[in-house]
Design a protein around this motif. Structure first.
Motif, PDB file in Angstrom:
ATOM      1  N   GLN A 190       0.829  -1.206   0.000  1.00  0.00           N
ATOM      2  CA  GLN A 190       0.000   0.000   0.000  1.00  0.00           C
ATOM      3  C   GLN A 190       0.868   1.264   0.000  1.00  0.00           C
ATOM      4  N   GLN A 193       2.520   1.757  -3.377  1.00  0.00           N
ATOM      5  CA  GLN A 193       1.544   2.274  -4.337  1.00  0.00           C
ATOM      6  C   GLN A 193       1.265   3.752  -4.107  1.00  0.00           C
ATOM      7  N   GLU A 194       1.238   4.165  -2.856  1.00  0.00           N
ATOM      8  CA  GLU A 194       0.986   5.560  -2.543  1.00  0.00           C
ATOM      9  C   GLU A 194       2.114   6.456  -3.062  1.00  0.00           C
TER      10      GLU A 194
END
Length: 215
Positions: A190, A193-194
């Protein structure tokens, strides 16, 4: 005192070499002790992890061979490092960081994979976190992967994730370890991806896991 002095010198050096890094969510880091955990992508990612979490100070594991040199041993000891025998870790690899975390002055940096060239998550971080009653903070580094590439001025970003708390009732057998490892890996993904939805890690040692055109 020495830790703060050393941190200041290192901060200036990395700024001159690569510029100012970006740190995401560092204002959300806990006030008390915690364990920073992340994929080990380069030998200097723990430096950036610790710099971003300043003013909190950190302890970390170092292979015991480094402590054989008296000068380096003095530096490592005063930088809050403790020796670990990688081939035969022994109980101190758990007891020492647990004791340090319980004292409350220092946090800890651990790379669950244990190696920069391994994607396999080990269980030590979860055990230490549970025994010391501190959260795991997933953290990722994106940027150059070798010292030479630091001079390319490729931008560096470090992102800190939400705390992962180990339930005191969770049994850290294979199933329990797998549960925590899945949480950590999901958090790493996550955060990556951020920072950059197109990010893929390349192991510059030649043992490629993924490819990234900018790594």
């Amino acid at each position: 005192m020495f830790y703060s002095f050393l941190r200041g010198i290192i901060r200036v050096i990395v700024y001159v070499i690569n510029g100012r890094p970006t740190y995401l969510h560092r204002d959300e880091l806990p006030d008390g002790p915690y364990i920073l955990v992340g994929p080990h992508r380069t030998w200097f990612d723990p430096i950036y992890f610790a710099l971003g979490a300043s003013p909190r100070q950190f302890s970390f594991m170092a292979k015991e061979e480094l402590f054989k040199n008296p000068i380096l041993r003095w530096i490592l000891r005063h930088a809050n490092a403790f020796p670990v025998n990688r081939d035969h870790p022994g109980p101190s690899v758990i007891k020492t960081p647990v004791r340090t975390l319980r004292q409350g002055d220092l946090s800890l940096i651990i790379f669950p994979s244990g190696s920069r060239h391994s994607s396999e998550l080990k269980g030590g971080a979860a055990v230490i976190a549970k025994m010391a009653k501190v959260p795991l903070i997933p953290t990722v580094y994106q940027g150059p992967l070798t010292f030479k590439r630091l001079f390319s001025r490729q931008h560096i970003t470090v992102a800190y994730g939400q705390p992962i708390t180990i339930d005191r009732k969770l049994k850290l057998d294979d199933a329990g370890q797998a549960q925590v490892e899945a949480q950590m890996q999901a958090a790493f993904n996550q955060l990556d991806q951020e920072i950059d939805p197109n990010f893929h890690y390349v192991d510059v040692s030649g043992e490629k896991h993924h490819e990234h055109p900018n790594a």
